[in-house]
Design an enzyme around this catalytic site. Structure first.
Site, PDB file in Angstrom:
ATOM      1  CG  ASP A 138      -1.844  -1.156   1.285  1.00 32.36           C
ATOM      2  OD1 ASP A 138      -2.162  -1.688   0.207  1.00 32.36           O
ATOM      3  OD2 ASP A 138      -2.257  -1.541   2.399  1.00 32.36           O
ATOM      4  CG  PHE A 139      -0.653   5.420   0.081  1.00 29.85           C
ATOM      5  CD1 PHE A 139      -1.902   4.905   0.375  1.00 29.85           C
ATOM      6  CD2 PHE A 139      -0.204   6.516   0.787  1.00 29.85           C
ATOM      7  CE1 PHE A 139      -2.696   5.475   1.368  1.00 29.85           C
ATOM      8  CE2 PHE A 139      -0.990   7.101   1.782  1.00 29.85           C
ATOM      9  CZ  PHE A 139      -2.240   6.570   2.067  1.00 29.85           C
TER      10      PHE A 139
END
Ligand code: URA
Length: 241
Positions: free
Chosen positions: A107-108
């Site tokens: 995920d970011f």
């Protein structure tokens, strides 16, 4: 021993541009082969141990590329990003040109060990749950981690999109608020959803290990390094082995 290949083809295979552009790089005196200025793009070169210098930067030849990257926060693992810059913007342009892909996505807001490669078989092997290759995540939570939460993670958690439970294959509580959890699957937001399902939350998520390969301690955030056969062997160690 691999057959010698023309310099132009080698440069193309390593992501330095079109065949024509690679040939022009040689004619413009911008390419060295093992430290010696190259003159002929058609010259056949042995690839074993080959080091190219392109526009003053040294490049090891790798038929297939295997990269370990220390992903910083706020980067997305895709080419077409939505809200944050792409991890590919932190890599040298030949890597993008030759089609390197993230081996599974983080995920970011997840940090840590990310593999990047252009070897489809390797990508499949590292990501399929069938190979039982553990991914270790260090999880920081806002609420204290309890033994019953850990038991629940180890006994299996049902997420809302699949009746098949997913399991932590190992949990090692590091502090009241940190847990090292090993999983072998890579479902969408899996760790965050597993933690939510047991009544806690992920405040920070950092991947430290894949197979038996640990994030090198001297690999700074945003940096990458080549992986060699001995690293690939460590990466391939399954949890059961
Ligand atoms: N699980 C998550 O929830 N996020 C990641 O980035 C990786 C695993």
């Amino acid at each position: 021993m691999a057959k010698p290949i023309s310099l132009e083809k080698i440069l193309f295979s390593q992501g330095f541009g079109t065949r024509r552009y690679c040939s022009d790089l040689v004619y413009a005196d911008l390419v060295k082969v093992n430290g010696v200025l190259a003159e002929d793009p058609e010259e056949r070169i042995a690839t074993e141990g080959l080091v190219l210098t392109v526009e003053d930067r040294d490049w090891e030849y790798h038929e297939k590329a295997y990269i370990a990257f220390n992903k910083p926060e706020n980067y997305e693992c895709s080419h077409k990003t939505t809200h944050h810059p792409s991890v590919y913007s932190l890599l040298p342009s030949p890597f993008v040109e030759r089609g390197l892909q993230c081996v599974g996505r983080l995920d970011f807001d997840t940090t840590g060990l990310l593999l990047i490669s252009d070897d489809g078989q390797f990508i499949h092997k590292m990501t399929t749950p069938k190979k039982n290759i553990g991914k270790v995540y260090e999880i920081t939570t806002p609420e204290p981690i309890t033994q019953s939460q850990i038991d629940h993670l180890l006994n299996g958690v049902v997420l809302d999109d699949d009746p098949k439970p997913c399991f932590a294959v190992a949990c090692n509580q590091l502090t009241e608020y940190t847990l090292a959890m090993t999983i072998v699957e890579g479902r969408y937001h899996q760790v965050k959803r597993m933690m939510a399902a047991v009544g806690n939350h992920v405040a920070k998520l950092h991947r430290t290990e894949i197979g038996a390969y640990l994030m090198p301690t001297d690999l700074a955030e945003g940096e990458w390094r080549w992986l060699y056969p001995q690293d690939l062997q460590m990466l391939s160690k399954s949890v059961a082995a």
